[in-house]
Design an enzyme around this catalytic site. Structure first.
Site, short mmCIF file in Angstrom:
data_model
loop_
_atom_site.label_atom_id
_atom_site.label_comp_id
_atom_site.label_asym_id
_atom_site.label_seq_id
_atom_site.Cartn_x
_atom_site.Cartn_y
_atom_site.Cartn_z
N VAL A 134 42.07 45.93 42.43
CA VAL A 134 42.30 45.55 43.83
C VAL A 134 43.42 44.52 43.96
O VAL A 134 44.34 44.67 44.77
CB VAL A 134 40.99 45.00 44.46
CG1 VAL A 134 41.26 44.34 45.80
CG2 VAL A 134 40.00 46.14 44.64
N PHE A 191 38.97 48.46 51.28
CA PHE A 191 38.39 49.82 51.31
C PHE A 191 39.20 50.82 50.49
O PHE A 191 38.94 52.02 50.58
CB PHE A 191 38.27 50.29 52.76
CG PHE A 191 37.34 49.43 53.58
CD1 PHE A 191 35.96 49.64 53.53
CD2 PHE A 191 37.81 48.39 54.35
CE1 PHE A 191 35.08 48.84 54.25
CE2 PHE A 191 36.94 47.58 55.08
CZ PHE A 191 35.58 47.81 55.04
N CYS A 229 32.20 50.47 41.89
CA CYS A 229 31.78 50.01 43.22
C CYS A 229 30.42 50.54 43.67
O CYS A 229 29.49 49.75 43.86
CB CYS A 229 32.85 50.37 44.24
SG CYS A 229 34.35 49.42 43.99
N1 LIG Z 1 38.05 48.87 42.25
C1 LIG Z 1 37.91 49.33 43.47
O1 LIG Z 1 38.11 50.50 43.76
C2 LIG Z 1 37.48 48.39 44.57
C3 LIG Z 1 37.62 48.79 45.91
C4 LIG Z 1 37.24 47.90 46.91
C5 LIG Z 1 36.71 46.66 46.58
N2 LIG Z 1 36.56 46.31 45.28
C6 LIG Z 1 36.04 44.99 44.98
O2 LIG Z 1 37.13 44.13 44.63
C7 LIG Z 1 36.73 43.19 43.63
C8 LIG Z 1 37.63 43.32 42.41
O3 LIG Z 1 37.44 44.61 41.86
P1 LIG Z 1 38.43 45.19 40.75
O4 LIG Z 1 38.02 46.60 40.53
O5 LIG Z 1 39.82 44.88 41.13
O6 LIG Z 1 38.00 44.30 39.49
P2 LIG Z 1 38.76 44.13 38.11
O7 LIG Z 1 37.75 43.83 37.11
O8 LIG Z 1 39.72 45.27 37.90
O9 LIG Z 1 39.68 42.83 38.36
C9 LIG Z 1 39.18 41.55 38.52
C10 LIG Z 1 40.15 40.57 37.85
O10 LIG Z 1 39.78 39.24 38.18
C11 LIG Z 1 40.09 38.43 37.06
N3 LIG Z 1 39.39 37.14 37.19
C12 LIG Z 1 38.09 36.86 37.00
N4 LIG Z 1 37.84 35.57 37.27
C13 LIG Z 1 39.01 35.01 37.63
C14 LIG Z 1 39.40 33.71 38.05
N5 LIG Z 1 38.52 32.71 38.16
N6 LIG Z 1 40.69 33.48 38.34
C15 LIG Z 1 41.60 34.48 38.26
N7 LIG Z 1 41.27 35.75 37.90
C16 LIG Z 1 40.01 36.00 37.59
C17 LIG Z 1 39.67 39.27 35.89
O11 LIG Z 1 40.27 38.83 34.69
C18 LIG Z 1 40.15 40.65 36.34
O12 LIG Z 1 41.47 40.92 35.89
C19 LIG Z 1 35.26 43.48 43.35
O13 LIG Z 1 34.47 42.66 44.16
C20 LIG Z 1 35.11 44.93 43.78
O14 LIG Z 1 33.80 45.23 44.18
C21 LIG Z 1 36.95 47.14 44.27
#
Ligand SMILES: NC(=O)c1ccc[n+]([C@@H]2O[C@H](COP(=O)([O-])OP(=O)(O)OC[C@H]3O[C@@H](n4cnc5c(N)ncnc54)[C@H](O)[C@@H]3O)[C@@H](O)[C@H]2O)c1
Length: 440
Positions: free
Chosen positions: A11, A155, A266
């Site tokens: 994201v 989304f 998700c």
């Molecule tokens: N992946 C999807 O399709 C999607 C879609 C909509 C919403 N979301 C939501 O978005 C959020 C992120 O999802 P994602 O799939 O991108 O996760 P991800 O695991 O790909 O990325 C999260 C990143 O955050 C980093 N991180 C953790 N703690 C940190 C901190 N304190 N400071 C800086 N960086 C930090 C991690 O190292 C990681 O690279 C989640 O809540 C997820 O539910 C995801």
């Protein structure tokens, strides 16, 4: 605008890059030094169509940078987006430690007014917790700097994330601070040039909207999966039923495909987290318990069919597995049905030869050099000499294979299709036995 993205995952990286593309000055921050190093060297740590070109263009233009330096990250953006992970905790609730750590980081270092934007999927009430965490850090160092907290759930769909972000159906903004609302409207103005897509609401409703959307979509999938299993028992064909109901505009076509269950980072965790919140408040969402139970069972539906055909003991059998990612166009294998299917086959003594166009690197990271898992360089290489073909992810390149060649290359003429990709008559005409989900 100067924007900081805290969390550079699926994201954060897509959001940061797309915001840079429309002219903002974006700094993406992550605690994972490996990810930032890959990006600094011109690579992309995830697979997302169209993303690499966009990153390159914006890095060259000087609008997109990456860092592991928290101080630089907090100093940079007037808007601080939090896009860190919210994985499930042991009890199913969303684990808020990363979101709160990001909030504290901001509170510890900010020296001027900041708008803090929760983009992670977070339980209702999180904005208050983020506000409290930042406030505590400010008080601890005697600072009285102002800030606003906004909920802006995301989304986008993995596999189509850039397109989704660039052309959103709606942009949900939960806020009560006029300055923050105006800033959010300005950030998103370039993405809604032909009509207004920003829905401003109170913070709690915004937080709940994200869970409601994913819970609804998961419900549709589980409903169709259970209906497909019933069709199997009744001798009906779920494909006809799908068309019969999808054509009703009140129902529509999306998310009506039966298969091997939903996975990914998700739906499973968001369904669990919403259930957890609801139960804690004494308002359990009974429907979601059923959605989850149905999904767990569905992940093994294909294995049941394999066992029904080949018996419980699969020792010495080798299965060609097409598709490891939880869906096409991504390398994401979090909660992927492929993982449970492989585990169930391996537990019965089988070996796997897998092929996936992009997720094999991720599989190697997860499974290391597990002896039961080999990788093929092409779909047909996986099939060669295998006992049966198992189709798990509906990648485009699996859609129209040469069935006669598959017949010649398999040891036994068996195709187990977990995504209903093929016309049964066509597969059978090549001499193959064909098993799919809910079809005659
Ligand atoms: N992946 C999807 O399709 C999607 C879609 C909509 C919403 N979301 C939501 O978005 C959020 C992120 O999802 P994602 O799939 O991108 O996760 P991800 O695991 O790909 O990325 C999260 C990143 O955050 C980093 N991180 C953790 N703690 C940190 C901190 N304190 N400071 C800086 N960086 C930090 C991690 O190292 C990681 O690279 C989640 O809540 C997820 O539910 C995801």
């Amino acid at each position: 605008m100067k924007i900081t993205m805290i969390g550079t995952g699926y994201v954060g990286l897509v959001t940061g890059t797309c915001l840079a593309e429309v002219g903002n000055d974006v700094l993406c921050f992550d605690v994972d030094a490996r990810k930032i190093a890959i990006l600094d060297e011109g690579g992309v740590p995830i697979h997302e169509p169209g993303l690499a070109t966009l990153i390159e263009r914006n890095v060259v233009a000087g609008r997109l940078r990456f860092t592991t330096d928290a101080a630089a990250a907090v100093a940079h953006g007037a808007l601080q987006f939090i896009a860190v992970g919210t994985p499930p905790d042991e009890d199913g609730s969303a684990d808020m430690q990363y979101v709160l750590a990001a909030a504290r980081e901001i509170g510890r270092r900010m020296t001027e007014f900041k708008i803090v934007v929760d983009k992670s999927t977070v339980p209702v009430g999180t904005a208050d917790r983020v506000r409290a965490a930042i406030g505590e850090e400010l008080r601890a160092r005697g600072a009285a700097t102002g800030f606003a907290v906004v909920s802006n759930p995301e989304f986008l769909k993995e596999g189509a994330a850039v397109d989704d972000f660039m052309k959103p159906d709606r942009i949900v903004v939960g806020a009560d601070d006029e300055r923050a609302i105006a800033a959010m409207r300005a950030v998103y103005a370039p993405f809604q040039r032909n009509h207004e897509r920003v829905l401003v609401m109170d913070v709690r409703s915004a937080e709940l909207t994200k869970y409601a959307a994913n819970a609804m979509l998961a419900t549709r999938i589980s409903f169709m999966n259970e209906l497909a299993n019933l069709a199997d028992a009744l001798g009906a064909d779920i494909e006809h039923v799908r068309q019969g109901i999808g054509s009703d505009p009140r129902i529509g076509w999306q998310f009506l495909y039966p298969g091997v269950g939903y996975g990914g980072s998700c739906f499973p965790k968001d369904v669990k987290a919403l259930q957890h919140t609801a139960t804690e408040l004494g308002r359990p969402l009974r429907i979601l318990n059923a959605v989850e139970t149905a999904n767990e069972a569905q992940k093994l539906r294909l294995v049941e069919k394999i066992v029904a055909r080949l018996g419980e003991n699969l020792a010495g059998r080798r299965f060609a597995l097409w598709g490891l990612a939880f869906k096409p166009n991504t390398d994401d294998m979090r909660q992927a049905p492929s993982r449970e299917i492989m585990a169930a086959l391996v537990a019965r003594g089988a070996g796997i030869v897998a092929y996936d166009p992009v997720a094999m690197l991720e599989a190697k990271r997860i499974y290391g050099d597990a002896r039961w898992l080999a990788y093929a360089g092409s779909p047909m290489e996986a099939v060669a000499g295998a006992d049966a073909l198992v189709v798990v992810t509906e990648w485009k390149e699996f859609r129209s294979p040469d069935f006669e060649k598959i017949f010649r290359m398999l040891k036994m003429p068996l195709v187990f299709d977990g995504r209903n990709l093929y016309e049964p008559g066509l597969v059978r005409a090549a001499g193959l036995e064909y098993f799919s989900i809910g079809r005659r």
